[in-house]
Motif scaffolding. Structure first.
Motif, short mmCIF file in Angstrom:
data_model
loop_
_atom_site.label_atom_id
_atom_site.label_comp_id
_atom_site.label_asym_id
_atom_site.label_seq_id
_atom_site.Cartn_x
_atom_site.Cartn_y
_atom_site.Cartn_z
N GLU A 22 9.26 -10.58 -2.05
CA GLU A 22 9.53 -11.57 -0.89
C GLU A 22 9.04 -10.70 0.33
O GLU A 22 8.35 -11.57 1.18
CB GLU A 22 11.08 -11.85 -0.76
N ARG A 23 9.22 -9.69 0.50
CA ARG A 23 8.80 -9.06 1.60
C ARG A 23 7.06 -8.99 1.60
O ARG A 23 6.51 -8.84 2.79
CB ARG A 23 9.03 -7.70 2.10
N SER A 46 0.83 -1.18 -0.12
CA SER A 46 -0.11 -0.03 -0.02
C SER A 46 0.89 1.43 0.05
O SER A 46 1.92 1.45 0.48
CB SER A 46 -0.95 0.01 0.95
N GLY A 47 0.34 2.33 -0.46
CA GLY A 47 0.91 3.59 -0.68
C GLY A 47 -0.23 4.46 -0.80
O GLY A 47 -0.81 4.89 0.13
N TRP A 48 -0.65 5.17 -1.94
CA TRP A 48 -1.67 5.84 -2.04
C TRP A 48 -3.08 4.89 -2.37
O TRP A 48 -4.24 5.56 -2.49
CB TRP A 48 -1.42 6.83 -3.34
N CYS A 49 -2.89 3.62 -2.29
CA CYS A 49 -3.82 2.68 -2.62
C CYS A 49 -3.32 1.36 -2.23
O CYS A 49 -2.08 1.03 -1.83
CB CYS A 49 -4.54 2.66 -4.07
N VAL A 50 -4.33 0.50 -1.90
CA VAL A 50 -3.92 -0.85 -1.81
C VAL A 50 -3.58 -1.72 -3.31
O VAL A 50 -4.56 -1.80 -3.93
CB VAL A 50 -4.66 -1.67 -1.11
N HIS A 51 -2.20 -2.04 -3.46
CA HIS A 51 -2.01 -2.71 -4.78
C HIS A 51 -2.09 -4.33 -4.23
O HIS A 51 -1.21 -4.89 -3.47
CB HIS A 51 -0.71 -2.42 -5.21
N VAL A 52 -2.37 -5.24 -5.26
CA VAL A 52 -2.56 -6.54 -5.32
C VAL A 52 -2.09 -7.04 -6.39
O VAL A 52 -2.63 -6.68 -7.67
CB VAL A 52 -3.93 -7.19 -5.08
N MET A 53 -1.01 -7.97 -6.71
CA MET A 53 -0.56 -8.29 -8.10
C MET A 53 0.46 -9.55 -7.79
O MET A 53 0.80 -9.83 -6.63
CB MET A 53 0.52 -7.16 -8.61
N THR A 54 0.69 -10.40 -8.98
CA THR A 54 1.50 -11.48 -8.83
C THR A 54 2.71 -11.05 -8.73
O THR A 54 3.20 -10.02 -9.11
CB THR A 54 0.98 -12.24 -10.19
N PRO A 55 3.68 -11.87 -8.41
CA PRO A 55 5.03 -11.41 -8.53
C PRO A 55 5.66 -11.40 -9.75
O PRO A 55 6.47 -10.47 -10.01
CB PRO A 55 5.69 -12.87 -7.91
#
Length: 96
Positions: free
Chosen positions: A91-92, A68-77
């Motif tokens: 990894e984190r 997250s930063g300005w939104c919550v991001h979800v993505m594949t590696p």
């Protein structure tokens, strides 16, 4: 903001069930900063991030990163690598 968190989580749930899902952004702070203070928005983002991570931990371990930063991001590696996100960050942020 709990209602907004639940709506954003519902959007995530619809997205993640699509076989082609590789990236999504949720709870963009610019959409809410006229109505809510940044502390409330960031608290809501943290709550959303925890809900998403809990779901991914159970249903898709090691398949997505959440940040997250300005939104919550979800993505594949793989999508994260295409966006030039470092391996250490991947990894984190990987939900195991």
């Amino acid at each position: 903001m709990l209602e907004i968190v639940n709506e954003e989580f519902d959007m995530f749930m619809q997205d993640v069930k699509e076989p082609s899902f590789v990236f999504g952004s949720y709870l963009d702070e610019t959409d809410y900063e006229d109505e809510y203070c940044h502390n409330d928005i960031h608290e809501a983002m943290h709550t959303l991030e925890e809900k998403i991570e809990g779901y991914l931990h159970i249903n898709y371990p090691n398949k997505f990163i959440v940040s997250s930063g300005w939104c919550v991001h979800v993505m594949t590696p793989d999508r994260a690598r295409q966006s030039r996100i470092t391996e250490g960050t991947i990894e984190r942020c990987l939900v195991k």
